[in-house]
Write an enzyme that holds these catalytic residues in place. Structure first.
Site, mmCIF file in Angstrom:
data_model
loop_
_atom_site.group_PDB
_atom_site.id
_atom_site.type_symbol
_atom_site.label_atom_id
_atom_site.label_comp_id
_atom_site.label_asym_id
_atom_site.label_seq_id
_atom_site.Cartn_x
_atom_site.Cartn_y
_atom_site.Cartn_z
ATOM 1 N N CYS A 116 0.816 -1.232 0.000
ATOM 2 C CA CYS A 116 0.000 0.000 0.000
ATOM 3 C C CYS A 116 0.842 1.272 0.000
ATOM 4 C CB CYS A 116 -0.952 0.004 1.196
ATOM 5 S SG CYS A 116 -2.168 -1.309 1.115
ATOM 6 N N HIS A 253 -3.215 7.674 2.131
ATOM 7 C CA HIS A 253 -3.618 6.335 1.709
ATOM 8 C C HIS A 253 -4.975 6.054 2.350
ATOM 9 C CE1 HIS A 253 -3.901 2.168 0.977
ATOM 10 N NE2 HIS A 253 -3.570 1.781 2.198
ATOM 11 N N ASN A 283 -10.134 0.259 0.203
ATOM 12 C CA ASN A 283 -8.672 0.362 0.148
ATOM 13 C C ASN A 283 -8.190 -0.207 -1.189
ATOM 14 O OD1 ASN A 283 -5.916 0.073 0.433
ATOM 15 N ND2 ASN A 283 -5.999 -0.764 2.509
#
Ligand code: COA
Length: 326
Positions: A116, A253, A283
């Site tokens: 990520c 993020h 996500n």
């Protein structure tokens, strides 16, 4: 005079199919509720790639939009970097497939693997290449099809992720070398393999030949996220002689609304200065920051000279932050 990597354009791509929490639970027979997911994560829906869609096809779609916004032809690009944990295949690199999709035959392309945090890492690499003159126009992309590495029987992870891609065009430009410059001011990258087993994929081409599924100890990841993200944002601001009051936008993020809100509070930013997409995208791993950036850019919210903080944490553990002046 200092060479800077200026943000010339951003673009995003989401698969057509949007799936609500309720639909997801029904489709996979999950023992969960919309209320549980919304309360713990802020996620209401996510996009899921169609069978023929891949990281490279979504990356190319996002890249085309970013190039349009930058008013640049694909031929101007001399470097393509794709951050992805879900590449089309072990090789060729997703970035080289993107070159092919866009008809780019010069320069170079490669992938970055930092889960990520991948987009922040890719931004750091592209910034270095532009500063040293090795590239003049870079496409920096995050593209993920996490729906293909989900264990659809694990309600603790499969409700959290989505598919998509985001792209940013960076072009070389001159600056004074201080924090008033436009472009990427600095990137700050970290990793610590001691925490590798709290968020990982349990297989791979070089171990058991399988694609593997995502495994996560959610509470542990949450605990690391709050402390590590706060520290790396302070590190980035201090490196540029800047303070919380200088930040105009937080483009974080998008893993969990509670983590995002905690970071917004830390920076003392009003909610409207924190770009949130996790409610609609879930996500999307390395794609989440460029997707959020593209959304903020397309809505006309970002103004020239605005200071943007980007931060992320992911499997590895990896974490990092980037400061950019729009
Ligand atoms: N629906 C209903 N219940 C669920 C559930 C779901 N989708 N997922 C887990 N649960 C249950 C668990 O089984 C557990 O039940 P138990 O107490 O009977 O064992 C209970 O909810 C609490 O689980 P826990 O994992 O402790 O919940 P949490 O409050 O930590 O929330 C996360 C879970 C994943 C939302 C949270 O830990 C989180 O967001 N972590 C960070 C994850 C992240 O950001 N990852 C990506 C980083 S890039």
């Amino acid at each position: 005079m200092t060479m800077r990597a200026l943000i010339a354009g951003c673009g995003g791509y989401l698969p057509e199919r949007a799936v609500s929490n309720e639909e997801l639970a029904r489709e996979h027979g999950l023992d969960t509720t919309d209320a549980w997911i919304v309360e713990r994560t802020g996620i209401r829906r996510r996009h899921i790639a169609a069978p023929g869609e891949t990281a490279s096809s979504m990356a190319a779609a996002a890249a085309r939009r970013a190039l349009e916004r930058a008013r640049l032809p694909a031929e101007a690009v001399d470097c393509v970097i794709v951050a992805t944990a879900t590449p089309d295949s072990a090789f060729p690199a997703t970035a080289v497939r993107v070159q092919q999709h866009l008809g780019i035959t010069r320069g170079f392309g490669f992938d970055v693997s930092a889960a990520c945090t991948g987009f922040v890492y890719a931004l750091g690499v592209a910034d270095s290449l532009i500063r040293t003159g090795a590239a003049r126009c870079a496409l920096v992309i995050g593209a993920e099809v996490f729906s293909r590495i989900m264990d659809w029987t694990d309600r603790g992870t499969c409700v959290l992720f989505g598919d998509g891609a985001g792209a940013v065009v960076l072009v070389a430009g001159e600056g004074k070398g201080d924090a008033s410059d436009r472009g990427i001011l600095s990137t700050h990258l970290h990793s610590d393999g001691r925490h590798g087993d709290i968020l990982y994929v349990d297989g791979g081409a070089g171990s058991n030949g399988a694609c593997g599924k995502l495994r996560m100890a959610g509470k542990e990841v949450f605990r690391h996220a709050v402390s590590k993200l706060a520290a790396v944002v302070d590190e980035a601001l201090a490196a540029n002689g800047l303070g919380h009051e200088d930040v105009r936008w937080l483009v974080p993020h998008q893993a969990n609304l509670r983590i995002i809100e905690a970071m917004g509070k830390k920076l003392r930013l009003p909610p409207e200065r924190v770009v949130v997409t996790v409610d609609r995208h879930a996500n999307t791993s390395a794609a989440s920051i460029p997707l959020a950036l593209a959304e903020a850019d397309a809505s006309g919210r970002l103004e020239r000279g605005d200071l943007i903080v980007m931060e992320a944490i992911g499997g590895g553990l990896t974490w990092g932050a980037a400061l950019a002046r729009y």
